[in-house]
Each structure stands twice: as structure tokens, then as C-alpha cells.
Design an enzyme around this catalytic site. Sequence first.
Site, PDB file in Angstrom:
ATOM      1  N   LYS B  86      74.035  49.889  71.195  1.00  0.00           N
ATOM      2  CA  LYS B  86      73.965  49.543  69.763  1.00  0.00           C
ATOM      3  C   LYS B  86      72.522  49.184  69.409  1.00  0.00           C
ATOM      4  O   LYS B  86      71.832  48.516  70.194  1.00  0.00           O
ATOM      5  CB  LYS B  86      74.898  48.365  69.505  1.00  0.00           C
ATOM      6  CG  LYS B  86      75.078  47.981  68.045  1.00  0.00           C
ATOM      7  CD  LYS B  86      76.157  46.894  67.949  1.00  0.00           C
ATOM      8  CE  LYS B  86      76.412  46.491  66.501  1.00  0.00           C
ATOM      9  NZ  LYS B  86      77.455  45.447  66.402  1.00  0.00           N
ATOM     10  N   SER B 161      80.935  46.246  63.076  1.00  0.00           N
ATOM     11  CA  SER B 161      79.646  46.824  62.812  1.00  0.00           C
ATOM     12  C   SER B 161      79.190  47.838  63.865  1.00  0.00           C
ATOM     13  O   SER B 161      78.226  48.555  63.633  1.00  0.00           O
ATOM     14  CB  SER B 161      78.592  45.729  62.685  1.00  0.00           C
ATOM     15  OG  SER B 161      78.525  44.976  63.857  1.00  0.00           O
ATOM     16  N   SER B 185      83.350  43.009  65.721  1.00  0.00           N
ATOM     17  CA  SER B 185      82.544  44.214  65.613  1.00  0.00           C
ATOM     18  C   SER B 185      82.575  45.165  66.789  1.00  0.00           C
ATOM     19  O   SER B 185      81.987  46.242  66.704  1.00  0.00           O
ATOM     20  CB  SER B 185      81.084  43.837  65.323  1.00  0.00           C
ATOM     21  OG  SER B 185      80.982  43.332  64.011  1.00  0.00           O
TER      22      SER B 185
END
Lengths: 100, 496, 499
Positions: B86, B161, B185
Site C-alpha cells: 500500500k 482504504s 481498511s
Amino acid sequence: MSEQLSSEAVAHIARLARLEITAEESATYAGQLSAILEHVEAVRRLDTAGVPPTSHALELRNVLRADEPRPCLERDEVLAGAPRAEDGRFLVPRILGEEP
Amino acid sequence: MTTSVGGATEPVGGATEIAARVRAGELSAASVLDGALAAIEGRDGELHCFNSLMGERARERATEIDRMVEAGQDPGALAGVPVALKDNICTRAAPTTCSSRILEGWTPPYDATVVRRLAAAGALLVGKTNLDEFAMGSSTENSATGPTRNPWDTSRVPGGSSGGSAAAVAAGMVPVALGSDTGGSIRQPAALCGVVGVKPTYGVVSRYGLVAFASSLDQIGPFALTVADAAAVLEAIAGHDEMDSTSLELAAPRCSEVLDDGADGLRVGVVSDFLADASPDCASAVRAAAEVLAAAGAKVDDVALPELLHGLSAYYLIAPAEASSNLARYDGVRYGLRVDAPDVETMNARTRAAGFGAEVKRRVMLGTYVLSAGYYDAYYAQAQRVRTIVARAFARAYGHFDVLLAPTTPSVAFAFGSKTDDPLEMYLADLFTIPTNLAGHPAMSVPFALGEAGLPVGVQVLAPALGEREMFRAAAVVEAGAPPGVRGPVGTRSAR
Amino acid sequence: MNGNGSGSGTPAGAPARAGEAGVEGYEIVVGLEVHCELATATKLFCGCTNAFGALANTHVCPVCLGLPGSLPVLNRRAVELAIRIGRALHCEVRPSTFHRKNYFYPDMPKDYQISQYDEPINVDGYLELPDGLRVGIERAHIEEDTGKTTHVGGGGRIHDADYSLVDYNRAGVPLVEIVSRPDVRGAEQARAYVSELRAVLVASGASDGRMEEGSLRVDANVSVRPLGSDVLGTRCEVKNLNSLRSLGRAIEHEAARQVALLESGGRVVQETRHWNEAEGRTSSMRSKEEANDYRYFSEPDLVPLIPDADLVERATVGMPLMPAARRKRVAALVGDALGGEAGAADQVATVVDLGLDDLVVAAVGLGADPSLALRRAANEAAQRPEEARRLDATAFSDLLGLEMTSKLSSTQAKTVLAELLDHGGEPEEIARRLGYEALSFDELAGVVDDVIAAHPAEWERFLGGESKVAQLLTGQVMKATKGRANGRAVAEALEARRG
């Protein structure tokens, strides 16, 4: 009755948070933030008498490290991302306020 | 590792299989890398899972690994496994943007601890994945680089996210990826994308190098196609780190060991309050998973935890408060975007106005307000007390149960733009995941069913602090009992 | 043990400040905030070197630069030194937590400072000044330092600058902020406070005490009130005090400014003022529209600090006596004599200040006369403090013995001492080499007779019981013997003659 944020209140918060917003944005955000606050209003009304706050999920204590030097960054690495630099230091435009 | 473009993928194997074969000299790391990069190149144009690639660094590593195998040296437990990271996890000399304009092009001079550990384990770090800006969001629509599309239905969100990481695994681009979970997330996008997603106990995985959103809630965790792969990655990255004061003084939990233990005697509690707030397909998936566990010998019962539903409100006071402080450093002085102005105060304000998206601004302002003089006690301090109430509710439950079962999300993946008008609506996506973060407990999502419109439904397994082994044990049983076709990888599918 | 100075009454030993220029009729009340840089090898939260004067931005890492993803880890030695400071100031050392103090400023890498707020490590102590006054210490907490900004253009002053340059070498250096209660009265006492505090900080090993390098930074909170009032006036914080001299001047100036304001019917506005050394005045700092709202909250990246017995023990092991305790130790030796001797308290302070108290204590332990030991150390040995600190206690004690038994006159003893300090050796041997012998009793008696004969009127007065005239007679005898007579011996001879 929850806190209805006024545009002025939002403008004040934006200044604290160093966010430049227009008057129009101020009004929009005021509406959105008020809606959120109204939703979380339920939290304010909960009976929490005698309940201690949790600031850390863990029970850790006394996490310390030895006073021994570790390698630091090379100066050019430090300044690598600097939007503006001079003389090995970060350059910023004129500071208006004194240090608190 | 995948062999086709646009159609259904044919995986070579998951992470553990790749590693085994590379270690045995049957498969070269270089070829695995080639496959991953080809898959990315073929499909990322449409899905936009990646913000940037780290092909060169991965290539060097692959070469090194192949050399080590040749020389009879141990190349690491994850040798040759392509991993996506990420884009809020710092990678030395590779851009780490948090999908924000304010960090556009910023390259950290250091690696996050998890990055060092993955590299030491022989993993190939292929690239940085898209996210909601600064990890604030549940759909990856808040990204300054554009949204990521759900491979199951490209008119729908992958969740957030960590949408990019979830989708990359779901699309078969990489077998595993890392995300971060502050209010759900990792788990929520995992559920929406039909992959496994794990949030460990707070403090089990180092946060050093994770760009902070809400420091007391953030944790890094793995995405994978299987529970076994997730366990392998967790083992590689977890364990005490001296660079993180909130890191627990423990070695990584050995979850791979328990995957065949079965559920005999395991006490499982179904969080009934959550079921009422979930869509029928998500609720019934939980019931079905409960039956799978019962059939495997678990003692299953309902448990009422109404206090957990207050978690959402407490979270949306605590997280923005911490975020408002964590994001103060983005001021245009030392790195990142700068918008010039005659004085520094104006420069700060204009830089942040230009650099942050609307959701980030909203949360920064909300957080600033909540902490400000006169409001701290009513809001922030009160939320911290609610946090204790949530933790105590869990504690009571875990007095009777080893693990809990719950829906991961209230619904399957939703359409782009369907929740962006009303921030509050978006926040509700995290209803079932947030309480875990507040308590600092571990939880994971396991793909279990296909729901509305044939979209993935995940089931959430929750455990008490440091209960990773029980959690994985139960998850493995749930996974084994799931019908076929419920999890990735999938070829890119457009909306009908 | 708490030693809170009172906030109202006049402390012992300190006269009311009625006479200070421009503030007649008013009392100047001062509270002091001292920031002390800790003498650790590395910074508070990272392993970067803690050193003064390095090339800009060469002692910086992701943590102290506040890069995204960085995290703080607390320096054990900094905690130990903070505990030492707390102990030295008689504070209660207690469990503490860290907080974030949120504000924007270019020298703040994270735009928040990690500090301590409502649960600081040290509370409720006191600092005892040489004159005996105890100034209450409200708290002494741990926090990180900021970077340094230099203003370019406009004479280096922030208001006229074109732009500023920031160096983060200092960012993250460990600080202890020591906040006193408003127990100090006037400029002189403020200077004494800072001076004594500095001595304590140096003695405890926490600081190198270099004000000129910024190891010690002082801000003064100044207010005035009419004499006799016990209500505190509105205070102003004065910053930019770079020396004890500035501190004194600034307090006097600020007090006078406030008094003038009040006398003319105005009110003192609570604000922060900047001391301008060159112009000799304070000026209001341009503050932002809204007062600073620091939005303190508990630092989530750090865990609580519980100073258990083990930690405190390890922190304070080997800590030397603090100046106040050292002064008491010397004063105890001299005992009653202290009260009677003019300047004896000053002698004690001097001897401790220069690190000669161990010498005095050791010499007395070997049998030397305490008053004499103190006097010689404070007046003569103090001229060469470096050598004096190395002086052998036995030699010193022997020399004092020679003087006490009149084998050497005072003048001779001082010369021998100087020789001892410069070249070492043994007192008896040096005395012999210098040809010193004390006057024999007969010789002395002869001189005394001569002096009596030369001053009949004074002799009559001496016989009459006047003690002051004895000094004059003694002086004449000493003069006549060209310093070979020992003061005590002369006094004894005069007494014998009277009889």
C-alpha cells in the site's frame, strides 16, 4: 441538541489547522461537519461515569532505548525533498508570528 | 504467475507454493517476477491498482534470490513471492505518495520495518498500491491518482482504504499484498474483493514506516488469496521492533501451525447485533459460516454486544483527532508540495488547501475541532471512555468465547459515486470493523459467499488481543467450508 | 518532602524591593521557566548525536525530521537525568505520560512538540538559594527541543526578515523544563535563582550549563503589586534572555514599565514580551489573532513512564551532593562561628561554588581549625581554584596547623599556601626554605612593649576595657614585626601584658 457549526466556527478551525478555505467552502464544510457531529452526538449522551479513558490499547510501560548513537541521514538526503533550500538549510518565506 | 489478459486467470499458485518451488529450485524468482509484471501491465490500465511500480528493485532482488538458491543459500521463507505494498508504507528511493497531491513524487530515504522484513524474507516488492488519500475512506474513491476498480465488477468500488492492494490480489496480479487497517481498511476491501484480509493485534506488526493516520488504531496486515498465505506473510512481518515504542515485546505469532487444527471444542460467538444491520446476503453468510464451524465441532452461540455499535461514533471522534495532528507535518517546508506565498503561514495554508482532498480536509477540521479548547472533554475524552466500554464489552464476550463471528461489511461492493454525496453514509461501511481497532484486537475477513449481483461476501473472524492462533484456526475451517468460486483471483469483469 | 515557597509573604533574608529604581512602593514578583538541554549522547527520541555547533542538518534522521512514518523511542539516559533533576530539586518523581502540544512553526518538524502536560515526571519541589530562601518548583518535565531558525534580511530580526532558514540539528534534543512558583522577588533574587539552579543542574550531571550555547534558556514571568498586597498582579512573560545580566536588566525594566502603567491609571495586559538587549527594553510580540490553542492530547506513539524503584535507583546512583547540601556540610563544620564571623556565609558559598568544599571538609577531618580552613580556602586558595582543587588535604591541614599554633604568621602562611598551590611540596619544608620562623615569645613581648610605650593613650583605653583599640594596637605590633607575628599570638601577648 448537537453543536451546529457556523461558518465562522469553521473558518476559525481552518485557521488553527492551517487550511486556506473560501467562504463558500466554509459554509459547505460547516454543513457536513455539523451532520457528522450530530451523528456522533449519541456518544456525548452515553453514561460514562466512572469509566476511565483508553489512550493506549496496550499495557506497555517504560519502553526505553539506550543512549547510543545510530547512523543519521546524509545531508543531501535530508534536503532531497526540500521545496526550497539555501546553505544546507530549509528555506521558508517570512515568518509573521513569534514562536509560541 | 497469471497467464492471460482480460479473461479468467490461471494462477501458478499462492505465495507458500511459489516460495516452496523457488526455494527448491523448481521455479526461478525471475520468471515469477515476469509473470507478475505482465499481469500488472495487462490489467492495471483498467483497474488502476498501482500508483507506481518498483520493477528494478524487484528485478535485482529476483536475480539475487536465484543466485542464492543456486549457491545453496537460504533465500528466505517468502523467496520469489511478488508482494504489492500500500502506498502509505515507506519504501526507500521509491515514491510513497499516500495517494495525495501533497506527497506527489516524494521518495522516502528509508524503508518501513515491514519492507525490510519482507525483503529479508526474499519477497519481491513489485509496486505501491492505490488507496484512499492518507488511508481515509472506504472505497478508494478519495485517491488523488484516481479510483481503483473492483475486478469483480469494474463499475463498483473495491472498498478502502486499501483498495489497490485488495484488488491487485483479487485480480491475480500478485498473490499477496500489504495494507493498513485503522477502522477496517484491510478487512472491508478484502470482503468486497473476495480475498483474505488480516488486521493483527495492535502492536504485533511494527508501524515504523507506516505513514500515520490514527496512531492508536493503525496496523499493517496482509491480503492473500488463502488463509495459509496470509499466515505466512504475517509471520514474516510481525514481531517486536525497537523502532516502534508501541510494538509488543513478542516474536511473530505462529499461525501456520494451527491451520489444520480444526474447530473441535472451539467456542464461537455470533455477534447478533451486527447481523441486524447487515444486508441479508451478508447476514446469511455469517450464519452459514457458523454452521460450518458447528459441523466441525465448534460450540456456536449468539452473543449480544450492543455496546459495539457505539464504536462508530467514538471512532469518528478519535481517528480524525489523531489524524489532524499526524497530518500537521505536511506544511510545505521540508518535503512534498509547496504553494508559494509571501509569508510562511499563508504558504502552509495554501499548500495544504491545494494538497489535501476534501475528505482529508473534512477529517482534519473535525479532528482539530474535537481537540480544541472547550470541546475536548465533551468529544475526545468522552470518545476515549466509550473506547473503554467497547473493550470491556469484548472482554466480557471473550470470557465465554474463543472467537467471534460477524459480517465484515453491511453490504457487497457498491457502485462508484453511490456514497460520495454523504460522508456519513460512507462511514457506515466500517460499522462492523471499527470496534476491533478501538479495542486493539485482531480480526480477519475470509471470503465465504457470493451475494447480491454475484459479488463477494466476506465473513469476519474476531479474536481477543494476541488471539491470532485461534483466529486463524477458525478462519481455516471457515475457508475450507466455503463453496467454490467465492474468492479471487478473477479476470476483469465489467458491469452488466 | 515538599518545600513550597509561599506565594505571598516576604521570604526570609530578602528585603522588600521598595528601593529598586522606578518601583518604589511595589513588590516585583517573578516566576521563572528554565529550559535545560540534557547532556545525553543522543537525542530524546532517536539516535542522532546531541552536540552543539555541527554543520546544519547533519545530525538528522527520519525521526527527528518528522518524516512520514517515523516514530519516537524514548532515551533512557534522558529519563535518568530528568529523575536526577527531580531528586536534586526535592520533587516528587511520579508516573508520567507524554502529550502532544500542537502548533505550526517552521522549526517544528512534526508541527507538534512531544512534551508532558498534566502528568509530568517531577512535581512539587524547591530550590534553596544560598541565602536560605526556598523557591518552590511547580514542575520539571521532559520535552523535545525544536530546530533553529535564522532570519535573513532586515537585520536578523524576525519581523523585518525577507525569509528564514531552518536547521534541524537541534530538533529532538532532550529538554527538561523547570517551572518555578512565583516566589522570587526582584531581579537580584532571580539571578541568584538561575545561578543556583544552574549549579544544581551541572552538579547533577544533567547539563553542561552553557547559557551562551543555549544549554540553559530562561524566560521570566514578571508582575508587580503594591507592597503589602497578597494578590498577584497580571504578569507578562519576558523572553530572549541570554545571560544573567539580561535577566536582571529585563526584570527591572519590565517591572518599571508595569509600575509606570499602573501609576498612570492603565492596566497591565497579559502578554509575551521580547527583551531587546541592545535597546534595553521589552516589546510586545506580535501575536496571532487567536490565542494559542495547543489541543493537548495523550501521545499515542509513546507509552507511560513508571519510575519504579529500580529506575530511580539506577538514575541517582553516584549522584553527588547538591550545592545546598554541600554548603550545609561546610557550615555545620564551622558551627556557631558562622553566625559571628562577618562574611562567613559568603565564604561558605564561595568555597562550594569553586568546588573547594571537599578540601575544607577533609582538612577539618584531619584536625584543622574549621574557621581558619574556611577562611584560607575562600580568600586565598580561591585565587587559584584549579590548583586548589588539586591541593592535598594533608598539606593544607598541616599548614593550617602551623598557623594556628603561631609557628607561622598569617602573612607567612598565605605565602606558603601560594607556594604550595603553584609548586606543591610540604608546608614545613617550604617555611624553612623561605626562612620563616615565628617570632619567639620574648621577641614578641619586646615589640609589644615598644608599641605600648609609643601609644600610651591607647594603652590606657585598652586597660579600661575598650576592645576596639585592641585592633589598633595589634595592627601596630604586626606592622612593627613586618608580618612575622601571628594575630592570635599578638592578642595573647597584649592580654598577658595587661594582666
